[in-house]
Design a protein around this motif. Sequence first.
Motif, PDB file in Angstrom:
ATOM      1  N   LEU C  10       0.817  -1.209   0.000  1.00 22.91           N
ATOM      2  CA  LEU C  10       0.000   0.000   0.000  1.00 22.91           C
ATOM      3  C   LEU C  10       0.853   1.262   0.000  1.00 22.91           C
ATOM      4  CD1 LEU C  10      -2.539  -1.110   2.743  1.00 22.91           C
ATOM      5  CD2 LEU C  10      -2.842  -1.230   0.268  1.00 22.91           C
ATOM      6  N   TYR C  11       0.398   2.234  -0.720  1.00 22.19           N
ATOM      7  CA  TYR C  11       1.017   3.565  -0.719  1.00 22.19           C
ATOM      8  C   TYR C  11      -0.079   4.579  -0.427  1.00 22.19           C
ATOM      9  CZ  TYR C  11       5.217   1.539  -2.640  1.00 22.19           C
ATOM     10  OH  TYR C  11       6.362   0.802  -2.806  1.00 22.19           O
ATOM     11  N   GLY C  12       0.136   5.419   0.546  1.00 24.96           N
ATOM     12  CA  GLY C  12      -0.841   6.463   0.852  1.00 24.96           C
ATOM     13  C   GLY C  12      -2.197   5.886   1.228  1.00 24.96           C
ATOM     14  N   LEU C  13      -3.227   6.657   0.978  1.00 27.84           N
ATOM     15  CA  LEU C  13      -4.587   6.234   1.320  1.00 27.84           C
ATOM     16  C   LEU C  13      -5.109   5.239   0.290  1.00 27.84           C
ATOM     17  CD1 LEU C  13      -7.188   6.689   3.055  1.00 27.84           C
ATOM     18  CD2 LEU C  13      -7.816   8.446   1.400  1.00 27.84           C
ATOM     19  N   PRO C  14      -5.512   4.047   0.719  1.00 25.72           N
ATOM     20  CA  PRO C  14      -6.100   3.091  -0.228  1.00 25.72           C
ATOM     21  C   PRO C  14      -7.623   3.223  -0.273  1.00 25.72           C
ATOM     22  CG  PRO C  14      -5.511   1.976   1.823  1.00 25.72           C
ATOM     23  CD  PRO C  14      -5.289   3.451   2.046  1.00 25.72           C
ATOM     24  N   ALA C  15      -8.189   2.914  -1.441  1.00 24.03           N
ATOM     25  CA  ALA C  15      -9.646   2.810  -1.570  1.00 24.03           C
ATOM     26  C   ALA C  15      -9.976   1.425  -2.097  1.00 24.03           C
ATOM     27  CB  ALA C  15     -10.185   3.865  -2.529  1.00 24.03           C
ATOM     28  N   LEU C  16     -11.060   0.863  -1.622  1.00 28.90           N
ATOM     29  CA  LEU C  16     -11.524  -0.427  -2.139  1.00 28.90           C
ATOM     30  C   LEU C  16     -12.563  -0.177  -3.223  1.00 28.90           C
ATOM     31  CD1 LEU C  16     -11.527  -3.560  -1.889  1.00 28.90           C
ATOM     32  CD2 LEU C  16     -13.458  -3.314  -0.326  1.00 28.90           C
ATOM     33  N   ILE C 125     -10.689  12.800  -2.791  1.00 29.26           N
ATOM     34  CA  ILE C 125     -10.494  12.111  -1.514  1.00 29.26           C
ATOM     35  C   ILE C 125      -9.013  12.039  -1.160  1.00 29.26           C
ATOM     36  CG2 ILE C 125     -10.773   9.907  -0.303  1.00 29.26           C
ATOM     37  CD1 ILE C 125     -13.252   9.362  -1.923  1.00 29.26           C
ATOM     38  N   GLY C 126      -8.169  12.016  -2.187  1.00 27.74           N
ATOM     39  CA  GLY C 126      -6.733  11.912  -1.946  1.00 27.74           C
ATOM     40  C   GLY C 126      -6.228  10.479  -1.947  1.00 27.74           C
ATOM     41  N   VAL C 127      -6.929   9.625  -2.680  1.00 28.24           N
ATOM     42  CA  VAL C 127      -6.549   8.208  -2.764  1.00 28.24           C
ATOM     43  C   VAL C 127      -5.279   8.039  -3.595  1.00 28.24           C
ATOM     44  CG1 VAL C 127      -7.247   5.993  -3.775  1.00 28.24           C
ATOM     45  CG2 VAL C 127      -8.887   7.352  -2.451  1.00 28.24           C
ATOM     46  N   GLN C 128      -4.369   7.163  -3.130  1.00 31.20           N
ATOM     47  CA  GLN C 128      -3.189   6.850  -3.933  1.00 31.20           C
ATOM     48  C   GLN C 128      -3.190   5.405  -4.437  1.00 31.20           C
ATOM     49  OE1 GLN C 128      -0.216   9.059  -1.134  1.00 31.20           O
ATOM     50  NE2 GLN C 128       0.913   8.509  -2.969  1.00 31.20           N
ATOM     51  N   THR C 129      -3.776   4.504  -3.655  1.00 34.68           N
ATOM     52  CA  THR C 129      -3.791   3.086  -4.042  1.00 34.68           C
ATOM     53  C   THR C 129      -5.229   2.620  -4.238  1.00 34.68           C
ATOM     54  OG1 THR C 129      -1.793   2.624  -2.741  1.00 34.68           O
ATOM     55  CG2 THR C 129      -3.176   0.745  -3.303  1.00 34.68           C
ATOM     56  N   TYR C 153      -2.399   6.014 -10.359  1.00 33.64           N
ATOM     57  CA  TYR C 153      -2.696   5.335  -9.105  1.00 33.64           C
ATOM     58  C   TYR C 153      -1.883   4.052  -8.974  1.00 33.64           C
ATOM     59  CZ  TYR C 153      -6.653   8.497  -8.910  1.00 33.64           C
ATOM     60  OH  TYR C 153      -7.422   9.627  -8.881  1.00 33.64           O
ATOM     61  N   VAL C 154      -1.531   3.704  -7.754  1.00 34.63           N
ATOM     62  CA  VAL C 154      -0.997   2.384  -7.472  1.00 34.63           C
ATOM     63  C   VAL C 154      -2.165   1.404  -7.522  1.00 34.63           C
ATOM     64  CG1 VAL C 154       0.141   0.945  -5.740  1.00 34.63           C
ATOM     65  CG2 VAL C 154       0.863   3.334  -6.062  1.00 34.63           C
ATOM     66  N   VAL C 155      -1.983   0.297  -8.230  1.00 32.17           N
ATOM     67  CA  VAL C 155      -3.067  -0.653  -8.463  1.00 32.17           C
ATOM     68  C   VAL C 155      -2.783  -1.970  -7.759  1.00 32.17           C
ATOM     69  CG1 VAL C 155      -4.289  -1.998 -10.217  1.00 32.17           C
ATOM     70  CG2 VAL C 155      -3.587   0.357 -10.715  1.00 32.17           C
ATOM     71  N   ARG C 156      -3.748  -2.448  -7.010  1.00 35.56           N
ATOM     72  CA  ARG C 156      -3.666  -3.772  -6.413  1.00 35.56           C
ATOM     73  C   ARG C 156      -4.934  -4.526  -6.768  1.00 35.56           C
ATOM     74  NH1 ARG C 156       0.809  -2.576  -6.593  1.00 35.56           N
ATOM     75  NH2 ARG C 156       2.197  -1.993  -4.891  1.00 35.56           N
ATOM     76  N   GLU C 194      -2.261  -6.868   5.609  1.00 34.92           N
ATOM     77  CA  GLU C 194      -1.504  -5.622   5.503  1.00 34.92           C
ATOM     78  C   GLU C 194      -2.334  -4.443   5.998  1.00 34.92           C
ATOM     79  OE1 GLU C 194       1.522  -5.085   4.715  1.00 34.92           O
ATOM     80  OE2 GLU C 194       1.629  -2.939   4.264  1.00 34.92           O
ATOM     81  N   LEU C 195      -3.593  -4.402   5.577  1.00 31.68           N
ATOM     82  CA  LEU C 195      -4.463  -3.303   6.008  1.00 31.68           C
ATOM     83  C   LEU C 195      -4.594  -3.296   7.527  1.00 31.68           C
ATOM     84  CD1 LEU C 195      -7.264  -3.553   3.294  1.00 31.68           C
ATOM     85  CD2 LEU C 195      -5.802  -1.558   3.701  1.00 31.68           C
ATOM     86  N   SER C 196      -4.745  -4.462   8.105  1.00 36.28           N
ATOM     87  CA  SER C 196      -4.945  -4.557   9.552  1.00 36.28           C
ATOM     88  C   SER C 196      -3.671  -4.188  10.297  1.00 36.28           C
ATOM     89  CB  SER C 196      -5.375  -5.978   9.926  1.00 36.28           C
ATOM     90  OG  SER C 196      -6.490  -6.364   9.152  1.00 36.28           O
ATOM     91  N   THR C 197      -2.522  -4.572   9.747  1.00 36.81           N
ATOM     92  CA  THR C 197      -1.244  -4.300  10.400  1.00 36.81           C
ATOM     93  C   THR C 197      -0.895  -2.822  10.362  1.00 36.81           C
ATOM     94  OG1 THR C 197      -0.500  -6.446   9.639  1.00 36.81           O
ATOM     95  CG2 THR C 197       1.200  -4.927  10.450  1.00 36.81           C
ATOM     96  N   ARG C 198      -1.107  -2.253   9.190  1.00 37.05           N
ATOM     97  CA  ARG C 198      -0.715  -0.857   9.020  1.00 37.05           C
ATOM     98  C   ARG C 198      -1.585   0.090   9.839  1.00 37.05           C
ATOM     99  NH1 ARG C 198      -1.703   1.501   4.256  1.00 37.05           N
ATOM    100  NH2 ARG C 198      -0.281   3.246   4.516  1.00 37.05           N
ATOM    101  N   LEU C 199      -2.741  -0.392  10.238  1.00 36.31           N
ATOM    102  CA  LEU C 199      -3.673   0.484  10.940  1.00 36.31           C
ATOM    103  C   LEU C 199      -3.698   1.872  10.318  1.00 36.31           C
ATOM    104  CD1 LEU C 199      -2.854  -0.478  14.628  1.00 36.31           C
ATOM    105  CD2 LEU C 199      -4.987  -0.932  13.405  1.00 36.31           C
ATOM    106  N   PRO C 200      -4.141   1.968   9.066  1.00 37.18           N
ATOM    107  CA  PRO C 200      -4.120   3.275   8.409  1.00 37.18           C
ATOM    108  C   PRO C 200      -4.955   4.281   9.184  1.00 37.18           C
ATOM    109  CG  PRO C 200      -5.502   1.733   7.187  1.00 37.18           C
ATOM    110  CD  PRO C 200      -4.827   0.957   8.265  1.00 37.18           C
ATOM    111  N   THR C 201      -4.521   5.511   9.178  1.00 40.24           N
ATOM    112  CA  THR C 201      -5.321   6.568   9.786  1.00 40.24           C
ATOM    113  C   THR C 201      -6.689   6.526   9.140  1.00 40.24           C
ATOM    114  OG1 THR C 201      -3.333   7.874   9.878  1.00 40.24           O
ATOM    115  CG2 THR C 201      -5.422   9.026  10.291  1.00 40.24           C
TER     116      THR C 201
END
Lengths: 223, 223, 223, 223
Positions: C10-16, C125-129, C153-156, C194-201
Amino acid sequence: MLYHKNIPILYGLPALILVDQQVGGGKPPSIQCPDCLNSMKRTQPLLATARALDLPIIHLQEVHRRELIDFGRELDGQEGIHDVEGTAEAELFSLLQPLEGEFHMVKRRYSGFFATDLDLLLCTIGVQTVILTGQLTNVCVHYTAIDAHQYNYVVRVAEDCVAGSSPEAHQASLAAIEYHQYGAIRSSHELIKELSTRLPTPWRIPSHSTLLSSRWFMQPQNL
Amino acid sequence: MLYHKNIPILYGLPALILVDQQVGGGKPPSIQCPDCLNSMKRTQPLLATARALDLPIIHLQEVHRRELIDFGRELDGQEGIHDVEGTAEAELFSLLQPLEGEFHMVKRRYSGFFATDLDLLLCTIGVQTVILTGQLTNVCVHYTAIDAHQYNYVVRVAEDCVAGSSPEAHQASLAAIEYHQYGAIRSSHELIKELSTRLPTPWRIPSHSTLLSSRWFMQPQNL
Amino acid sequence: MLYHKNIPILYGLPALILVDQQVGGGKPPSIQCPDCLNSMKRTQPLLATARALDLPIIHLQEVHRRELIDFGRELDGQEGIHDVEGTAEAELFSLLQPLEGEFHMVKRRYSGFFATDLDLLLCTIGVQTVILTGQLTNVCVHYTAIDAHQYNYVVRVAEDCVAGSSPEAHQASLAAIEYHQYGAIRSSHELIKELSTRLPTPWRIPSHSTLLSSRWFMQPQNL
Amino acid sequence: MLYHKNIPILYGLPALILVDQQVGGGKPPSIQCPDCLNSMKRTQPLLATARALDLPIIHLQEVHRRELIDFGRELDGQEGIHDVEGTAEAELFSLLQPLEGEFHMVKRRYSGFFATDLDLLLCTIGVQTVILTGQLTNVCVHYTAIDAHQYNYVVRVAEDCVAGSSPEAHQASLAAIEYHQYGAIRSSHELIKELSTRLPTPWRIPSHSTLLSSRWFMQPQNL
């Protein structure tokens, strides 16, 4: 203002576009537009004519998401929070509601072409002339007209079916549109008369069977 | 006109955009723009300041192909054939030529964002405020400003570095831009002073090695 | 296939983003997609995680108007008439319905960016991933991924939450996406971890009062 | 692969598009494309036919600015720095150089439609079918084809005039295009034969006088 009235009114298939003919259009404090309600009422005969002639009719509606996330820079000037999803003021005006077979499109910005599928739709239908009505002359109508122009459409504005944030702003935008296409500014009376006289070939929405038979690989002659 | 001068001038990284600062800009008979030449000359100090501060600088140039195929509906109004590829009038003005490291972009329509990579470039650089100069206030500057606004940029117009097809059209477009972003209309003096005072962190074009090292799969810590 | 797993997820704010998670997705005869239903079910834990972390969530829905006018060339190949407005198959899948505060967007073509306001929304929104799930891997997911990539955008792609028209087409599209961004193809398990570990703001939707107070001309310090 | 050969090859006015037929196309280490040089050579007869028939011909060229600022995420995968402005590898291939009267367009991303005026040009000319050649099958050709499809164009790919990063990637992309438009994949021999047989009405670039006489306000009958 001198307009150029002797230029033909219509080229090819025309579509009628209603720009943000919404309940709250122009109501203070969110937006100022003293003539909005009257211009919406004056749009009825033109809409009736377009319906009688089976023209493509497109209703644009500015809607901002409840989260207010998509206002962008729209609140940095004269306009307040407006047209929020689910509020009464965002609703389309009662006398100009879309009927079955008419098109409806939500937009987030001023120009009807910005981040929407309006050009894709017009292009698919084969529209050459767009007839614009709605609010505000100096915002959504102006910038929809300019984008239509930039996308190669002939632009006609029904002068009495649009309204601005002030009489000066209204006139300035009409002049700005006329600068780019002489003959763009017309009265709804002129437009109705021309549409009725020309008796345009009605535009028919293709049926399922028409569409299916146009699939190339199903056409026997192609196999 | 009452402008809103107490709003901050700059937000984030600003870029200077020169809109169609071309030799033929405003020369009859193709286009009328009495103040064009003077406004181009008045742009020099602002350009010099942007260069001294190493800001991103973007030169837009309207060019129509020799085949005239891409005028679209641009000849249906007041403007004649203009800015044809290879003609003298299409050239950028001699005193505002791009230097190495500045960006140059050809466009076919009025808005600098229409069918170009302008938004892509600004977005990649990280620009938040666009400072507009050039011609005509009521055509390419106006519609570039509106698209910048619709794309979420803060818009500032250097009032004395733009010129319109008439004083009335010039004023009407400035008012239309100010309607959307209070504080958008500024003098070049104000802008120069603010830029010099704020001493913005210079924007550096990334080097090859910076770029290469940002490739994720080459970063040892990622392997 | 060798994927590049050691690149940061992940880079920056992710969106699903849920691409066309619709009832009819993949049902013959309109479209073939044997694994669609299962991939939709496998999307639930990832969606639950994104919800728990308050990430921006965007539901894309392909809908063609009842008039069938906007299929364009979409019926010239393997797909039949599909996702017509008002039909059951066009509905979003019951277990993945949008909640209040999540975004929903109708599209007419394959790429979620085509003729929609997706880029505008992500940018605001400021999404990067962008984390992609949905159907079909080799159509709407593939072309949404490529446009996201083209828009910087970074794509996953959650490999087990997408499904294709055939296993070969599914694999070919994953490889095509991985060609452009090493590390793009991930399991939903990896992404959840990864999402759970990073605890994104947590990303908070701005309140009305926040938004209002950001209007420049209302800020006392600016006046 | 089973292609659908019995579908008509051409609809309406066709245009020939050369996608990134550039010197460095496919040269390691920046990009891998073993068959690039040969596919460029095989494009010559098709180009000659299009010229003999006076079809619209469009040369796309991927160019990244010297500042490397506009690579976006293009370096996150298999491709290295490529096609930088002013380098030899960015030049168009010597045997396929544009002639006077052919169109040339710089692009920054894969799809020829992304952040360019390609759709505007095709639409203005009245093109219905695009014939694609160039590199790489699985990148710029693939995504130009998909965008052409999304914009409603009939797509034909000259199978022997395109080349991919590997034989598998080449085949996968041809299959992906054929999925959307049966009959899209053709040999250049087929295309040449069809073009020659149909003897399409030559497409003439409008003259200055034609263009001028189409200005409405100058037409005496309109005054």
